[in-house]
Scaffold this motif. Structure first.
Motif, mmCIF file in Angstrom:
data_model
loop_
_atom_site.group_PDB
_atom_site.id
_atom_site.type_symbol
_atom_site.label_atom_id
_atom_site.label_comp_id
_atom_site.label_asym_id
_atom_site.label_seq_id
_atom_site.Cartn_x
_atom_site.Cartn_y
_atom_site.Cartn_z
ATOM 1 N N SER A 209 -19.400 6.523 23.049
ATOM 2 C CA SER A 209 -20.622 6.335 22.260
ATOM 3 C C SER A 209 -20.593 5.009 21.521
ATOM 4 N N ALA B 269 -23.245 3.101 12.407
ATOM 5 C CA ALA B 269 -22.615 3.831 13.514
ATOM 6 C C ALA B 269 -21.112 3.559 13.522
ATOM 7 N N ASN C 27 -23.960 8.144 17.753
ATOM 8 C CA ASN C 27 -24.983 7.893 18.763
ATOM 9 C C ASN C 27 -26.348 7.668 18.128
ATOM 10 N N THR D 45 -19.859 12.524 16.555
ATOM 11 C CA THR D 45 -20.237 11.718 17.722
ATOM 12 C C THR D 45 -21.753 11.606 17.823
ATOM 13 N N ALA D 46 -22.454 12.713 17.515
ATOM 14 C CA ALA D 46 -23.925 12.685 17.523
ATOM 15 C C ALA D 46 -24.450 11.700 16.481
ATOM 16 N N LYS E 17 -28.502 4.238 18.280
ATOM 17 C CA LYS E 17 -29.795 4.219 18.967
ATOM 18 C C LYS E 17 -30.972 3.998 18.024
ATOM 19 N N ALA F 58 -32.160 10.411 17.437
ATOM 20 C CA ALA F 58 -31.632 9.310 18.255
ATOM 21 C C ALA F 58 -32.620 8.918 19.331
ATOM 22 N N GLY G 135 -22.916 1.900 22.283
ATOM 23 C CA GLY G 135 -23.706 1.451 21.143
ATOM 24 C C GLY G 135 -23.644 -0.054 20.971
ATOM 25 N N SER H 239 -29.838 14.509 17.736
ATOM 26 C CA SER H 239 -30.149 13.944 19.057
ATOM 27 C C SER H 239 -31.632 13.615 19.176
ATOM 28 N N LYS I 228 -15.511 10.897 24.477
ATOM 29 C CA LYS I 228 -16.953 10.876 24.233
ATOM 30 C C LYS I 228 -17.290 10.022 23.007
#
Length: 561
Positions: free
Chosen positions: A261, A244, A233, A229-230, A237, A201, A265, A198, A257
């Motif tokens: 994302s 991604a 993301n 998922t992280a 980003k 990101a 995105g 994160s 979730k």
């Protein structure tokens, strides 16, 4: 619950039961009820003659499993007043968790004082709860103090501190602590990895993000739904939307979730068609969309100029019974403004069932400036300053409205008003990752250790850009100064300093990736297109609004942003 009710009723009809038997039986019923009907469990607690701390803890935990509630704080206050039963480590952990969820910072600080007074300040469980409380409340300095005082640090503590730094944008600190964690021989888990990913990101640190992805595979860390998922993301980003999508496609299970994302995105990359196609696949997979999903859909329509589609999705959302949030309303206003439908946007805002927030009024103001609607812009500005009289961004926008019409008298009056109120402008700030370290640049600030080299590149680039006929769009400079000074000011914009550093430290075909805290100005957008062609470099800029991918003199936004 029906069986529990029957047992409870049976006990209440036995008035001569010994107190110890009554307390024990009601406590047992309470244990089951707390996770099924918390209000019923609270009533039960009041009927137990001498409830133990275990019973209090059970009810407090039950409240934590429900929607956010201050009840655990109220219960803790009652315990402190009564001084019986005595709180234990679980009590303190539960009330601190409640303070972090709400958040309730002042109440949490009072709990911290009680921790010290009760002699439990060195308990690892309590220390970790305190650390988590401070970091969740974004008080990272206080969190770091607790962290440094811990004689024993487990993976939960390391993860909480790293996550705290990531949450407030202190990316280098988060990554440095992760390196310290490795040196200390503490093996990271999935929670740690989500926090560090994160951080990448947030800062746009793609190289570090890629390394973390490989680290997860190498160390055999469980690549669960949260981690995957992280990663989706992070790649999105960091401007690598293809990667991604690759990670997203490889996920065996995708929840709302994960789908959200991917939709968001695509949207922030201006890939409206792909975002809407992904949303259609989500519906086909029978995964119920959440508020973030629909935010991404509306965002995609806004960036793609798809007004009719945006209206259709808005109507569908209302028909499905989903109550729009302020962000949803803001997206639809943005959709109208980007399509230059300012009157429709204004009428929509006036008929909103909730009071528009400053973000919505700012969006309208930008639309008025873009369409030279001075009178309507002044009406919007009045609403904006009424809501946020001390926000520097509002004054900058109003100044730019007058500057675009060369009304220097009114613009000066706005500036004077700012000075009288002591309002300082938030400067543009851009960052770029070089060799695993995130370098930050602020507009007009030459404090970087390699400032001389950057100045040399800026001088060379400006000469080449002007040599191919670029004329500076000095309307982007909101000062009543000479044209020469305005041109010099433009070359000190933070994204240009970051791009110059990228040119200084890297060679083609390395992609120059920049993250900016504000919207890219029109002149910087034109200059970056020219640089990408002159230097044969791919440049990706993530501003506050969206991604811009510059290749061979063309931007992916097609000058619509």
């Amino acid at each position: 619950m029906r069986v529990l009710d029957q047992i409870h009723a049976h006990i209440l009809t036995r008035p001569h039961l010994p107190l110890s038997t009554l307390s024990f039986t009601l406590s047992k019923i309470l244990c089951f009820a707390a996770y099924r009907n918390i209000r019923y469990a609270k009533t039960l607690l009041s009927q137990i003659p001498h409830p133990t701390i275990f019973s209090y803890n059970t009810v407090m935990r039950g409240f934590l499993l429900q929607s956010p509630s201050p009840e655990p704080i109220f219960m803790f206050r009652k315990l402190v007043r009564k001084k019986f039963p005595t709180s234990n480590t679980f009590t303190l952990a539960f009330v601190l968790k409640c303070c972090s969820i709400l958040p309730a910072f002042e109440e949490g600080k009072q709990v911290h004082k009680h921790v010290i007074a009760s002699g439990l300040g060195e308990n690892l469980f309590v220390q970790t709860s305190l650390l988590n409380f401070y970091t969740k409340c974004e008080e990272v300095e206080l969190g770091r103090k607790v962290f440094d005082e811990m004689t024993e640090k487990n993976v939960v503590a390391w993860s909480a501190m790293i996550g705290g730094y990531a949450r407030v944008g202190m990316v280098n600190e988060a990554l440095e602590l992760f390196r310290e964690m490795q040196k200390g021989g503490v093996e990271p888990d999935e929670v740690t990895m989500v926090s560090v990913i994160s951080a990448c990101a947030m800062s746009g640190a793609l190289d570090l993000g890629k390394w973390l992805h490989m680290f997860i595979d190498k160390k055999g860390i469980k690549n669960d739904l949260e981690v995957s998922t992280a990663l989706v993301n992070m790649y999105a980003k960091c401007g690598c939307i293809e990667k991604a999508y690759e990670v997203f496609q490889s996920m065996p299970i995708k929840d709302a979730k994960a789908w959200s994302s991917m939709v968001v995105g695509f949207a922030i990359h201006g890939l409206a068609k792909e975002a809407l196609h992904t949303f259609a696949k989500m519906e086909k997979a029978k995964v119920e969309p959440n508020h973030v999903t629909l935010l991404g859909v509306l965002l995609a329509c806004a960036h793609g100029g798809l007004v009719a589609e945006g209206k259709k999705y808005w109507s569908s959302m209302i028909e499905c019974g989903m109550e729009p949030s302020m962000e949803h309303y803001g997206c639809l206003v943005d959709l109208f403004c980007r399509a230059n439908q300012i009157d429709e946007a204004y009428e929509f805002v006036k008929t909103m069932p909730i009071s528009p927030n400053p973000v919505i009024w700012r969006t309208l103001l930008v639309g008025c400036k873009k369409n030279n609607l001075l009178e309507k812009g002044e009406i919007v500005a009045e609403q904006l300053l009424e809501l946020e009289p001390l926000n520097a961004e509002n004054y900058v926008l109003i100044s730019s409205l007058y500057a675009s019409r060369s009304d220097w008298v009114k613009m000066s009056a706005v500036r004077r008003q700012m000075n009288e109120r002591g309002i300082k402008v938030i400067p543009g700030c851009s960052s770029i990752e070089i060799n695993g370290h995130v370098h930050e640049f602020v507009m007009g600030n030459w404090s970087h250790s390699e400032a001389e080299g950057i100045k040399g590149i800026i001088s060379e680039v400006s000469e080449r850009v002007e040599g191919v006929g670029h004329e500076s769009l000095i309307g982007s400079v909101l000062h009543n100064v000479g044209d020469g000074e305005k041109q010099d000011a433009l070359w000190e914009h933070s994204e240009r300093l970051a791009i110059a550093y990228g040119l200084l430290k890297t060679k083609s075909p390395v992609v120059i990736r920049v993250v900016k805290n504000l919207r890219v100005c029109l002149d910087c957008h034109e200059v970056t297109k020219t640089i990408s062609k002159l230097y044969d470099r791919e440049i990706i800029v993530r501003d506050r609004i969206r991604f811009h991918k510059f290749v061979n003199g063309v931007c992916s936004c097609q000058d619509f942003w």
